[in-house]
Motif scaffolding. Structure first.
Motif: not given
Length: 59
Positions: A17-20, A22, A28-31
């Protein structure tokens, strides 16, 4: 121009569950574990890939 490859999983917890992020390019950010990380290409190795197997059975 082609898109950059995205990581498949978090290097800390292994979740997908990764998102680019800011913070900019490669962030990348791991939720799942709430961590942020950055990927960076450093370059090619001067020696390249060296294979030591001959493909046959060792004797």
């Amino acid at each position: 121009m082609s898109e950059r490859a995205a990581p498949f999983h978090c290097p800390y917890c292994g979740d997908e569950d990764l998102r680019p992020g800011e913070q900019g390019h490669g962030a990348w950010e791991c939720a799942a574990c709430n961590r942020a990380f950055q990927l960076k290409f450093l370059g090619l190795l001067a020696r390249g890939l060296q294979r030591h197997d001959s493909g046959g059975d060792p004797t």
